[in-house]
Design a protein around this motif. Structure first.
Motif, PDB file in Angstrom:
ATOM      1  N   PRO A   8       0.822  -1.207   0.000  1.00  0.00           N
ATOM      2  CA  PRO A   8       0.000   0.000   0.000  1.00  0.00           C
ATOM      3  C   PRO A   8       0.857   1.257   0.000  1.00  0.00           C
ATOM      4  O   PRO A   8       1.927   1.300   0.612  1.00  0.00           O
ATOM      5  N   ASN A   9       0.366   2.278  -0.677  1.00  0.00           N
ATOM      6  CA  ASN A   9       1.095   3.546  -0.788  1.00  0.00           C
ATOM      7  C   ASN A   9       0.725   4.471   0.369  1.00  0.00           C
ATOM      8  O   ASN A   9       0.179   5.551   0.187  1.00  0.00           O
ATOM      9  N   ARG A  10       1.005   4.002   1.562  1.00  0.00           N
ATOM     10  CA  ARG A  10       0.750   4.794   2.764  1.00  0.00           C
ATOM     11  C   ARG A  10       1.584   4.209   3.892  1.00  0.00           C
ATOM     12  O   ARG A  10       2.335   3.251   3.705  1.00  0.00           O
ATOM     13  N   CYS A  11       1.482   4.816   5.052  1.00  0.00           N
ATOM     14  CA  CYS A  11       2.214   4.338   6.222  1.00  0.00           C
ATOM     15  C   CYS A  11       1.968   2.841   6.409  1.00  0.00           C
ATOM     16  O   CYS A  11       0.829   2.375   6.358  1.00  0.00           O
ATOM     17  N   ARG A  12       3.056   2.072   6.611  1.00  0.00           N
ATOM     18  CA  ARG A  12       2.959   0.620   6.744  1.00  0.00           C
ATOM     19  C   ARG A  12       3.443   0.181   8.122  1.00  0.00           C
ATOM     20  O   ARG A  12       4.108   0.932   8.841  1.00  0.00           O
ATOM     21  N   ILE A  13       3.141  -1.049   8.458  1.00  0.00           N
ATOM     22  CA  ILE A  13       3.419  -1.589   9.786  1.00  0.00           C
ATOM     23  C   ILE A  13       4.798  -2.232   9.852  1.00  0.00           C
ATOM     24  O   ILE A  13       5.191  -2.992   8.965  1.00  0.00           O
ATOM     25  N   VAL A  14       5.508  -1.915  10.917  1.00  0.00           N
ATOM     26  CA  VAL A  14       6.731  -2.630  11.299  1.00  0.00           C
ATOM     27  C   VAL A  14       6.432  -3.331  12.616  1.00  0.00           C
ATOM     28  O   VAL A  14       6.053  -2.679  13.594  1.00  0.00           O
ATOM     29  N   LEU A  15       6.564  -4.635  12.638  1.00  0.00           N
ATOM     30  CA  LEU A  15       6.325  -5.396  13.860  1.00  0.00           C
ATOM     31  C   LEU A  15       7.568  -5.413  14.732  1.00  0.00           C
ATOM     32  O   LEU A  15       8.684  -5.578  14.225  1.00  0.00           O
ATOM     33  N   ILE A  16       7.364  -5.257  16.024  1.00  0.00           N
ATOM     34  CA  ILE A  16       8.433  -5.482  16.997  1.00  0.00           C
ATOM     35  C   ILE A  16       8.191  -6.865  17.591  1.00  0.00           C
ATOM     36  O   ILE A  16       7.134  -7.107  18.183  1.00  0.00           O
ATOM     37  N   ALA A  17       9.105  -7.776  17.397  1.00  0.00           N
ATOM     38  CA  ALA A  17       8.913  -9.166  17.807  1.00  0.00           C
ATOM     39  C   ALA A  17       8.557  -9.266  19.286  1.00  0.00           C
ATOM     40  O   ALA A  17       9.030  -8.475  20.108  1.00  0.00           O
ATOM     41  N   PRO A  18       7.711 -10.233  19.623  1.00  0.00           N
ATOM     42  CA  PRO A  18       7.361 -10.415  21.039  1.00  0.00           C
ATOM     43  C   PRO A  18       8.573 -10.818  21.865  1.00  0.00           C
ATOM     44  O   PRO A  18       9.557 -11.318  21.330  1.00  0.00           O
ATOM     45  N   GLU A  19       8.479 -10.588  23.160  1.00  0.00           N
ATOM     46  CA  GLU A  19       9.562 -10.999  24.042  1.00  0.00           C
ATOM     47  C   GLU A  19       9.689 -12.517  24.022  1.00  0.00           C
ATOM     48  O   GLU A  19       8.751 -13.234  23.661  1.00  0.00           O
ATOM     49  N   PRO A  20      10.870 -13.038  24.371  1.00  0.00           N
ATOM     50  CA  PRO A  20      11.094 -14.494  24.294  1.00  0.00           C
ATOM     51  C   PRO A  20      10.055 -15.274  25.078  1.00  0.00           C
ATOM     52  O   PRO A  20       9.658 -14.898  26.178  1.00  0.00           O
ATOM     53  N   GLY A  21       9.600 -16.366  24.480  1.00  0.00           N
ATOM     54  CA  GLY A  21       8.616 -17.221  25.130  1.00  0.00           C
ATOM     55  C   GLY A  21       8.351 -18.451  24.283  1.00  0.00           C
ATOM     56  O   GLY A  21       8.677 -18.488  23.093  1.00  0.00           O
ATOM     57  N   ALA A  22       7.733 -19.443  24.883  1.00  0.00           N
ATOM     58  CA  ALA A  22       7.502 -20.703  24.189  1.00  0.00           C
ATOM     59  C   ALA A  22       6.593 -20.540  22.982  1.00  0.00           C
ATOM     60  O   ALA A  22       6.666 -21.322  22.028  1.00  0.00           O
ATOM     61  N   ASP A  23       5.730 -19.513  23.014  1.00  0.00           N
ATOM     62  CA  ASP A  23       4.771 -19.334  21.930  1.00  0.00           C
ATOM     63  C   ASP A  23       5.100 -18.151  21.030  1.00  0.00           C
ATOM     64  O   ASP A  23       4.241 -17.709  20.261  1.00  0.00           O
ATOM     65  N   ASP A  24       6.337 -17.642  21.093  1.00  0.00           N
ATOM     66  CA  ASP A  24       6.636 -16.432  20.322  1.00  0.00           C
ATOM     67  C   ASP A  24       6.534 -16.680  18.817  1.00  0.00           C
ATOM     68  O   ASP A  24       6.056 -15.813  18.067  1.00  0.00           O
ATOM     69  N   ALA A  25       6.941 -17.851  18.349  1.00  0.00           N
ATOM     70  CA  ALA A  25       6.853 -18.143  16.918  1.00  0.00           C
ATOM     71  C   ALA A  25       5.399 -18.227  16.470  1.00  0.00           C
ATOM     72  O   ALA A  25       5.030 -17.697  15.414  1.00  0.00           O
ATOM     73  N   LEU A  40       9.952  -6.799  10.174  1.00  0.00           N
ATOM     74  CA  LEU A  40       9.988  -7.267  11.561  1.00  0.00           C
ATOM     75  C   LEU A  40      11.315  -6.863  12.169  1.00  0.00           C
ATOM     76  O   LEU A  40      12.372  -7.134  11.589  1.00  0.00           O
ATOM     77  N   ILE A  41      11.265  -6.213  13.326  1.00  0.00           N
ATOM     78  CA  ILE A  41      12.482  -5.928  14.090  1.00  0.00           C
ATOM     79  C   ILE A  41      12.525  -6.879  15.283  1.00  0.00           C
ATOM     80  O   ILE A  41      11.548  -6.986  16.033  1.00  0.00           O
ATOM     81  N   ILE A  42      13.640  -7.574  15.444  1.00  0.00           N
ATOM     82  CA  ILE A  42      13.809  -8.505  16.561  1.00  0.00           C
ATOM     83  C   ILE A  42      14.811  -7.905  17.543  1.00  0.00           C
ATOM     84  O   ILE A  42      16.015  -7.890  17.273  1.00  0.00           O
ATOM     85  N   PRO A  43      14.344  -7.378  18.678  1.00  0.00           N
ATOM     86  CA  PRO A  43      15.274  -6.877  19.688  1.00  0.00           C
ATOM     87  C   PRO A  43      15.904  -8.019  20.480  1.00  0.00           C
ATOM     88  O   PRO A  43      15.324  -9.111  20.590  1.00  0.00           O
ATOM     89  N   ALA A  44      17.057  -7.748  21.058  1.00  0.00           N
ATOM     90  CA  ALA A  44      17.712  -8.765  21.887  1.00  0.00           C
ATOM     91  C   ALA A  44      17.050  -8.893  23.253  1.00  0.00           C
ATOM     92  O   ALA A  44      17.201  -9.924  23.915  1.00  0.00           O
ATOM     93  N   TYR A  45      16.327  -7.842  23.676  1.00  0.00           N
ATOM     94  CA  TYR A  45      15.756  -7.806  25.021  1.00  0.00           C
ATOM     95  C   TYR A  45      16.869  -8.080  26.037  1.00  0.00           C
ATOM     96  O   TYR A  45      17.930  -7.503  25.957  1.00  0.00           O
ATOM     97  N   GLU A  46      16.668  -8.995  26.964  1.00  0.00           N
ATOM     98  CA  GLU A  46      17.687  -9.237  27.993  1.00  0.00           C
ATOM     99  C   GLU A  46      18.469 -10.530  27.742  1.00  0.00           C
ATOM    100  O   GLU A  46      19.192 -11.001  28.620  1.00  0.00           O
ATOM    101  N   GLU A  47      18.345 -11.094  26.559  1.00  0.00           N
ATOM    102  CA  GLU A  47      19.013 -12.363  26.271  1.00  0.00           C
ATOM    103  C   GLU A  47      20.509 -12.182  26.048  1.00  0.00           C
ATOM    104  O   GLU A  47      20.952 -11.136  25.566  1.00  0.00           O
ATOM    105  N   ASP A  48      21.263 -13.236  26.346  1.00  0.00           N
ATOM    106  CA  ASP A  48      22.671 -13.217  25.970  1.00  0.00           C
ATOM    107  C   ASP A  48      22.771 -13.511  24.471  1.00  0.00           C
ATOM    108  O   ASP A  48      21.778 -13.830  23.810  1.00  0.00           O
ATOM    109  N   GLU A  49      23.967 -13.408  23.915  1.00  0.00           N
ATOM    110  CA  GLU A  49      24.122 -13.516  22.467  1.00  0.00           C
ATOM    111  C   GLU A  49      23.694 -14.880  21.931  1.00  0.00           C
ATOM    112  O   GLU A  49      23.075 -14.970  20.865  1.00  0.00           O
ATOM    113  N   ASP A  50      24.018 -15.949  22.651  1.00  0.00           N
ATOM    114  CA  ASP A  50      23.660 -17.284  22.169  1.00  0.00           C
ATOM    115  C   ASP A  50      22.148 -17.462  22.103  1.00  0.00           C
ATOM    116  O   ASP A  50      21.601 -17.960  21.111  1.00  0.00           O
ATOM    117  N   ALA A  51      21.463 -17.044  23.171  1.00  0.00           N
ATOM    118  CA  ALA A  51      20.011 -17.186  23.205  1.00  0.00           C
ATOM    119  C   ALA A  51      19.353 -16.292  22.157  1.00  0.00           C
ATOM    120  O   ALA A  51      18.393 -16.692  21.492  1.00  0.00           O
TER     121      ALA A  51
END
Length: 221
Positions: A8-25, A40-51
């Motif tokens: 669409p030729n208008r403002c579009r949605i960028v999702l911020i990924a949910p915080e880590p959890g069993a049902d995030d996917a 989609l933007i995936i923040p690290a939140y409080e996870e270490d690099e491996d997680a």
């Protein structure tokens, strides 16, 4: 993402990924089934690099398979490892410039963290792919933060670099963001709060944007 052949030729949605959890996917898949999503933007939140890398590796293909670009807010090397489409960076202008110089040939690079017009202009001098007004996880109130709306309105009028503005916890707040002429509105809690149906939230947001967001080609900068 919706099944439209053209966005669409208008403002579009960028999702911020949910915080880590069993049902995030599952929650992400549900959101993407609800309609048009640009990225989609995936923040690290409080996870270490491996997680964080493991979670990013799970979520990235879910979005990309729907034609949605994925941007990682974390170490650039993790974005490369999971084959993300971009990097989100918050920090000093000099570091941002280095990341753009090193990675921009392969991935988009966006930035955030601007707290004032001067700071935003300073970051914009590096020519990022976008600037983000807001802070991940700070969308706890129904409406967007007034400062973010003010910065977006000024930026959209003056600067060609696209901006993303964090909406509030109420999906109806996308209308206030669209009124700033921002190219993108970021949704996090409004889609992924425990009592929200992610697919319905995205559908509602797109309906509101269809009704209230101005056509981008009509916005003169």
């Amino acid at each position: 993402m919706s099944e439209q052949t053209a966005p669409p030729n208008r403002c579009r949605i960028v999702l911020i990924a949910p915080e880590p959890g069993a049902d995030d996917a599952a929650r992400l898949e549900a959101a993407l089934s609800g309609g048009d999503v640009a990225s989609l933007i995936i923040p690290a939140y409080e996870e270490d690099e491996d997680a964080f890398q493991m979670r990013a590796a799970r979520l990235t293909p879910i979005a990309q398979n729907q034609g949605v670009a994925v941007v990682l807010a974390g170490e650039p090397r993790i974005a490369a490892r999971v084959q993300a489409d971009g990097i989100h960076f918050e920090g000093r202008k000099s570091e941002l410039a280095e990341i753009i110089a090193k990675h921009h040939s392969r991935m988009m690079v966006g930035c955030g963290g601007a707290k004032s017009r001067d700071h935003a202009l300073e970051l914009g001098e590096t020519q990022p792919d976008y600037i983000f007004f807001g802070r991940f996880g700070y969308d706890s109130k129904a409406e967007p933060h007034p400062r973010n709306l003010a910065l977006a309105g000024w930026w959209s009028e003056m600067i060609e670099v696209p901006c993303i503005v964090l909406a509030g916890a109420d999906v109806n707040s996308v209308s206030a963001v669209a009124e700033t002429d921002a190219e993108f509105v970021a949704l996090g809690r409004a889609v992924f709060a425990p009592d929200i149906d992610p697919a319905q939230a995205i559908a509602t947001a797109n309906e509101l944007l269809d009704r209230h967001a101005p056509a981008l080609d009509a916005v003169i900068k």
